[in-house]
Write a protein that holds these residues in place. Structure first.
Motif, mmCIF file in Angstrom:
data_model
loop_
_atom_site.group_PDB
_atom_site.id
_atom_site.type_symbol
_atom_site.label_atom_id
_atom_site.label_comp_id
_atom_site.label_asym_id
_atom_site.label_seq_id
_atom_site.Cartn_x
_atom_site.Cartn_y
_atom_site.Cartn_z
ATOM 1 N N ALA A 309 0.810 -1.215 0.000
ATOM 2 C CA ALA A 309 0.000 0.000 0.000
ATOM 3 C C ALA A 309 0.845 1.266 0.000
ATOM 4 C CB ALA A 309 -0.924 -0.001 1.215
ATOM 5 N N GLY A 310 2.094 1.154 0.448
ATOM 6 C CA GLY A 310 2.961 2.330 0.478
ATOM 7 C C GLY A 310 2.553 3.345 1.510
ATOM 8 N N MET A 311 1.958 2.889 2.623
ATOM 9 C CA MET A 311 1.521 3.817 3.672
ATOM 10 C C MET A 311 2.220 3.546 5.000
ATOM 11 S SD MET A 311 -2.552 4.425 3.015
ATOM 12 C CE MET A 311 -3.032 2.745 3.382
ATOM 13 N N GLY A 312 3.414 2.986 4.942
ATOM 14 C CA GLY A 312 4.153 2.696 6.166
ATOM 15 C C GLY A 312 4.433 3.925 6.994
ATOM 16 N N TRP A 313 4.562 5.073 6.310
ATOM 17 C CA TRP A 313 4.860 6.316 7.025
ATOM 18 C C TRP A 313 3.747 6.676 8.012
ATOM 19 C CZ3 TRP A 313 1.457 10.371 6.564
ATOM 20 C CH2 TRP A 313 0.552 10.321 5.510
ATOM 21 N N VAL A 314 2.516 6.241 7.723
ATOM 22 C CA VAL A 314 1.388 6.520 8.623
ATOM 23 C C VAL A 314 1.595 5.813 9.959
ATOM 24 C CG1 VAL A 314 -1.100 6.307 8.933
ATOM 25 C CG2 VAL A 314 -0.170 6.811 6.670
ATOM 26 N N TYR A 404 -7.679 6.309 16.631
ATOM 27 C CA TYR A 404 -8.787 6.671 15.750
ATOM 28 C C TYR A 404 -8.338 7.692 14.706
ATOM 29 C CZ TYR A 404 -11.980 4.117 18.781
ATOM 30 O OH TYR A 404 -12.615 3.128 19.477
ATOM 31 N N GLY A 405 -7.445 8.586 15.104
ATOM 32 C CA GLY A 405 -6.883 9.518 14.129
ATOM 33 C C GLY A 405 -6.106 8.782 13.055
ATOM 34 N N LEU A 406 -5.404 7.719 13.470
ATOM 35 C CA LEU A 406 -4.671 6.895 12.509
ATOM 36 C C LEU A 406 -5.632 6.232 11.525
ATOM 37 C CD1 LEU A 406 -2.052 5.451 11.578
ATOM 38 C CD2 LEU A 406 -2.496 3.726 13.340
ATOM 39 N N THR A 407 -6.763 5.749 12.050
ATOM 40 C CA THR A 407 -7.756 5.111 11.170
ATOM 41 C C THR A 407 -8.281 6.102 10.132
ATOM 42 O OG1 THR A 407 -8.413 3.656 12.991
ATOM 43 C CG2 THR A 407 -9.929 3.844 11.137
ATOM 44 N N VAL A 408 -8.619 7.303 10.588
ATOM 45 C CA VAL A 408 -9.121 8.332 9.659
ATOM 46 C C VAL A 408 -8.066 8.671 8.612
ATOM 47 C CG1 VAL A 408 -9.878 10.735 9.484
ATOM 48 C CG2 VAL A 408 -10.714 9.298 11.354
ATOM 49 N N LEU A 409 -6.817 8.813 9.043
ATOM 50 C CA LEU A 409 -5.732 9.145 8.114
ATOM 51 C C LEU A 409 -5.547 8.038 7.073
ATOM 52 C CD1 LEU A 409 -3.465 11.095 7.349
ATOM 53 C CD2 LEU A 409 -1.978 9.897 8.989
ATOM 54 N N TRP A 412 -8.359 8.189 4.565
ATOM 55 C CA TRP A 412 -8.211 9.351 3.675
ATOM 56 C C TRP A 412 -7.158 9.082 2.602
ATOM 57 C CZ3 TRP A 412 -4.314 13.055 2.752
ATOM 58 C CH2 TRP A 412 -4.731 14.186 2.037
ATOM 59 N N VAL A 413 -6.006 8.551 3.045
ATOM 60 C CA VAL A 413 -4.936 8.267 2.093
ATOM 61 C C VAL A 413 -5.348 7.121 1.166
ATOM 62 C CG1 VAL A 413 -2.545 7.485 1.840
ATOM 63 C CG2 VAL A 413 -3.137 9.109 3.652
ATOM 64 N N ALA A 414 -5.952 6.074 1.749
ATOM 65 C CA ALA A 414 -6.326 4.901 0.952
ATOM 66 C C ALA A 414 -7.409 5.235 -0.067
ATOM 67 C CB ALA A 414 -6.793 3.781 1.869
ATOM 68 N N SER A 415 -8.317 6.157 0.281
ATOM 69 C CA SER A 415 -9.387 6.508 -0.662
ATOM 70 C C SER A 415 -8.823 7.091 -1.947
ATOM 71 C CB SER A 415 -10.359 7.497 -0.013
ATOM 72 O OG SER A 415 -9.692 8.717 0.304
ATOM 73 N N HIS A 416 -7.755 7.886 -1.807
ATOM 74 C CA HIS A 416 -7.112 8.422 -2.996
ATOM 75 C C HIS A 416 -6.456 7.304 -3.808
ATOM 76 C CE1 HIS A 416 -7.627 12.138 -0.684
ATOM 77 N NE2 HIS A 416 -7.444 12.804 -1.819
ATOM 78 N N LYS A 417 -5.887 6.330 -3.118
ATOM 79 C CA LYS A 417 -5.244 5.214 -3.811
ATOM 80 C C LYS A 417 -6.284 4.320 -4.488
ATOM 81 C CE LYS A 417 -1.030 4.958 -1.001
ATOM 82 N NZ LYS A 417 -0.057 4.985 -2.113
ATOM 83 N N ILE A 418 -7.420 4.139 -3.827
ATOM 84 C CA ILE A 418 -8.499 3.348 -4.438
ATOM 85 C C ILE A 418 -9.015 4.067 -5.687
ATOM 86 C CG2 ILE A 418 -10.861 2.515 -4.100
ATOM 87 C CD1 ILE A 418 -10.126 2.091 -1.122
ATOM 88 N N ASP A 419 -9.155 5.387 -5.565
ATOM 89 C CA ASP A 419 -9.615 6.169 -6.707
ATOM 90 C C ASP A 419 -8.626 6.093 -7.868
ATOM 91 O OD1 ASP A 419 -11.475 8.155 -7.883
ATOM 92 O OD2 ASP A 419 -9.716 9.473 -7.772
ATOM 93 N N ALA A 420 -7.321 5.993 -7.524
ATOM 94 C CA ALA A 420 -6.296 5.892 -8.560
ATOM 95 C C ALA A 420 -6.156 4.474 -9.090
ATOM 96 C CB ALA A 420 -4.953 6.379 -8.012
ATOM 97 N N GLY A 421 -6.853 3.512 -8.467
ATOM 98 C CA GLY A 421 -6.829 2.138 -8.935
ATOM 99 C C GLY A 421 -5.648 1.322 -8.472
ATOM 100 N N VAL A 422 -4.911 1.831 -7.481
ATOM 101 C CA VAL A 422 -3.748 1.084 -6.997
ATOM 102 C C VAL A 422 -4.050 0.332 -5.703
ATOM 103 C CG1 VAL A 422 -2.095 2.634 -8.099
ATOM 104 C CG2 VAL A 422 -2.880 3.134 -5.773
ATOM 105 N N ILE A 432 -5.827 -1.241 7.642
ATOM 106 C CA ILE A 432 -6.267 -0.616 8.903
ATOM 107 C C ILE A 432 -6.113 -1.596 10.060
ATOM 108 C CG2 ILE A 432 -8.280 0.263 10.152
ATOM 109 C CD1 ILE A 432 -9.260 1.458 7.502
ATOM 110 N N THR A 433 -6.533 -2.837 9.834
ATOM 111 C CA THR A 433 -6.442 -3.855 10.894
ATOM 112 C C THR A 433 -4.996 -4.107 11.283
ATOM 113 O OG1 THR A 433 -8.416 -4.910 9.984
ATOM 114 C CG2 THR A 433 -7.133 -6.176 11.572
#
Length: 741
Positions: A309-314, A404-409, A412-422, A432-433
């Protein structure tokens, strides 16, 4: 930490079993999000189809699929299917091989699927730009009948057209993302399966049911592993608590009075109970949480990497925030944790003093003062506890806010990635889990960092006791008495308490012989009890030598030395049990006749026979259900039943009336005539007939001799005698009258 882990070494087998169970538990825990993700992405969105190759395909679709394939891809495609009637059936079942085919054939199959979704105008416009051969793809061209939906007839597409379309499609696919590309390929397979008459709904239901059953099995295995981990962890912690209590108790039993005074009784009780309980509690959490957290955290990181997912920084950001919060709170609470155990000691000390001295407190109407004294200690402990608890109350809300802030973040980040198809929705759910697992693993460690300081203080306090060696111990070269006569010799003995600057006893020199009674008398604080405590080595002499039958008592084994002494303390101490068990305390094998004889000599038989259960009558803790005189007589009977070489009576007749005192001394003289008897007394009447009387004054022997001799040559003894007996009782009037005549 080291002290706590050291206690676990004897239970290494249980620890190994627990670690294996934790690995199983973590594996199941980490598997559940993957099943959830698969159910969403594959089971729901992709109708339960996992790969892009259809299970069945019509002849028309079979040939259309090859339109944009290279010759190598066609060979691979044809090797995968066998024709049965009018349907081509997939022959490949190995998942690894199917995954390889997904990568090899994804491009041509996606091109075919995309073209199948276009109408004639979209198809023409897509094929025209940059393709000289595109005219062949226009509607009405001979090759056009080969396109899906009747746009092109079955036939070969010119190589130039294939190359052009593949190049254009490749550019489009590169922008789609891997997950969207796979979903498009699966959509193609689903359409082909439906066209071939395969029940796709059944495939989907089978997939969902199978995945659900796997999740249930994993959950059950995880539940069993969790229960077993709890069982073994609790058993290990309970064993460690038992061992620590036993070790501390054995150590304390071997302490001399000097070590008991150093730690205080209240502190030793706290260390044996409260401190051990702290270690026991932390041990359970260490095994269950601290051992599990790294396994879960590392596994979560691996699974997060697998998602791509490339979201390790989160997650890194969340961990840094949690670490900052914990460090801030710990810097405030840590100093208070170290104070708490000392304050608990103080509360126990005051409670013990008040409960022990309750009759005196009531008699002097000091209840209010003692209540205030206890309230002061209790308030100090309460304030410290409240401070630490208030500081720690900020931790959980802040941790929940971060989580919970982490979940929201992530959403938010994943929604952009889903929209981009990645990324797919299921992958986001799994991420998230896993992120929550990693954060929870770190949170477990931080929570333990709160509890460990207090447990560390408890471990240190217990370690202090265990590492403290008694100042009184067996010599390396112990010897045995060749003759057990009971001859005691104090040879210029001196003694001072540990840390004191002056001697309590100085130059004590006398001999107590078998068959004779040596009495010790003196004013309060003159050192009488201290002197007799030196003989059984309750304290160690500071100077001089005490010998028993010619042997320095420091060279005798403590067991051998004390076995030959029957000690009756100044304060009668009884133990919970029965009258018989208390009399047998020093002679477990004493017969019933010997018990009765000891009670008779101690003048205890009369009140014992008056009880319903006689010698089996219950004695409450501390002997609280018998009077002071009865307690003293039972203490004397206990020493007599032991039948030692030496009897020490430390002011043991003070609670007896004169009649009982006289009867007891007479019985002693008749039954222990060959023993060495040392009596500490306050009353002259108790020692009148002693063979030798020592008069102590300010820690020194002020006089030595019989009663008559001391009346003549010891002023201190004379003062004591005059304060208790009349001149007539002392025979002084007769002496004065004789002098006058």
């Amino acid at each position: 930490m080291g002290r706590i882990f050291k206690n676990m070494i004897p239970y290494w087998k249980s620890i190994v079993i627990i670690l294996l169970l934790l690995i199983i538990q973590a594996y199941c825990d980490l598997s559940l999000p993957k099943y959830t993700s698969a159910i969403i992405d594959t089971g729901i969105q992709n109708s339960g189809v996992e790969h892009i190759l259809p299970e069945g395909i019509t002849e028309e679709d079979y040939r259309m699929a090859q339109m944009f394939m290279t010759s190598e891809e066609k060979e691979v495609w044809e090797s995968c299917y066998v024709k049965e009637d009018d349907i081509y059936r997939l022959q490949i079942r190995e998942k690894e091989r199917l995954s390889e085919l997904d990568e090899q054939l994804i491009l041509p199959l996606v091109i075919v699927y995309q073209i199948s979704q276009m109408d004639q105008e979209e198809l023409a416009s897509a094929m025209e730009p940059g393709a000289p051969e595109a005219s062949a793809m226009e509607p009405g061209a001979p090759e056009a009948s080969a396109m899906p939906n009747g746009n092109m007839a079955a036939g070969e597409v010119p190589k130039e057209v294939v190359t052009s379309v593949r190049e254009q499609a490749q550019g489009m696919i590169d922008t789609m993302g891997e997950t969207l590309l796979q979903s498009t390929g699966v959509a193609y397979a689903v359409n082909c399966d439906k066209a071939a008459g395969i029940d796709v709904d059944t495939i989907q239901k089978t997939y969902l049911v199978t995945s659900g059953i796997r999740m249930i099995v994993m959950a059950l295995i995880m539940g069993v592993a969790t229960v077993l981990v709890g069982f073994f962890a609790s058993r290990t912690a309970a064993g460690i608590g038992r061992d620590l209590r036993e070790s501390v108790f054995k150590k304390v039993v071997g302490f001399s009075n000097a070590e008991i005074d150093k730690f205080s009784t209240a502190s030793l009780i706290t260390r044996t109970t409260n401190d051990v309980q702290q270690i026991q509690l932390v041990t359970v959490l260490l095994i269950r949480m601290v051992a599990y957290a790294p396994i879960l955290g590392i596994g979560g990181v691996i699974e997060v990497i697998k998602t791509g997912a490339g979201m390790g920084w989160v997650i890194v950001l969340a961990v840094l925030l949690i670490a900052g919060v914990v460090l801030l709170l710990m810097s405030l609470a840590m100093p208070k944790f170290k104070q708490m155990q000392k304050l608990v000691d103080n509360v126990n000390l005051i409670s013990r003093e008040i409960l022990t001295g309750l009759p005196v407190i009531r008699a002097f109407k000091r209840e209010k003062h003692e209540e205030e004294r206890f309230a002061e200690a209790n308030t100090a402990l309460t304030k410290t506890t409240l401070f630490t608890n208030r500081v720690m109350t900020f931790m959980m809300p802040m941790m929940m806010f971060i989580m919970y802030g982490l979940t929201v973040l992530i959403v938010w980040v994943a929604s952009h990635k889903i929209d981009a198809g990645v990324m797919q929705v299921g992958a986001m759910t799994a991420f998230i889990t896993y992120a929550m697992m990693i954060v929870m693993a770190f949170l477990m460690l931080t929570m333990m960092s709160i509890m460990l300081p207090r447990a560390g203080v408890s471990a240190q306090r217990i370690d202090e006791v265990l590492k403290t060696d008694s100042s009184i111990a067996n010599a390396e070269d112990t010897v045995r008495r060749t003759e057990k006569t009971g001859l005691v010799r104090f040879d210029h003995v001196c003694f001072r308490y540990p840390g004191a600057e002056e001697n309590v006893l100085s130059d004590i020199d006398f001999t107590a012989e078998p068959g004779k009674t040596t009495a010790i008398i003196g004013s309060t604080g003159s050192g009488k009890s201290t002197l007799v405590n030196l003989l059984p080595r309750l304290y160690e002499v500071s100077g001089g030598v005490i010998t028993l039958d010619g042997v320095d008592i420091r060279k005798l084994k403590l067991e051998d030395l004390r076995e030959g002494i029957g000690y009756v303390p100044q304060k009668g101490i009884l133990f919970s049990g029965t009258i018989a068990s208390n009399i047998r305390f020093g002679a477990a094998q004493a017969s019933e006749e010997e018990v009765v004889q000891a009670a008779r000599i101690a003048q205890a038989e009369e009140f014992i026979e008056g009880k319903d259960s006689r010698y089996e009558s219950e004695i409450a803790q501390g002997g609280s259900n018998v009077s002071g005189g009865q307690k003293q007589r039972l203490s004397i009977a206990r020493a007599i039943a032991k039948n030692p070489d030496i009897y020490i009576f430390d002011d043991s007749f003070s609670a007896l009336d004169l009649k009982t005192d006289a009867a007891l001394r007479k019985a002693l003289a008749e039954n222990v005539a060959d023993k060495t008897v040392i009596i500490v007394a306050q009353r002259i009447s108790t020692i009148l007939h002693a063979d030798q009387i020592l008069v102590l004054d300010d820690g020194r022997i002020a006089g030595k001799g019989t009663h008559e001799e001391l009346l003549k040559n010891c002023d201190v003894y004379m003062e004591i005698a005059k304060s208790q007996l009349s001149e007539k009782e002392l025979g002084l009037n007769a002496g004065k009258e004789a002098a006058d005549e």
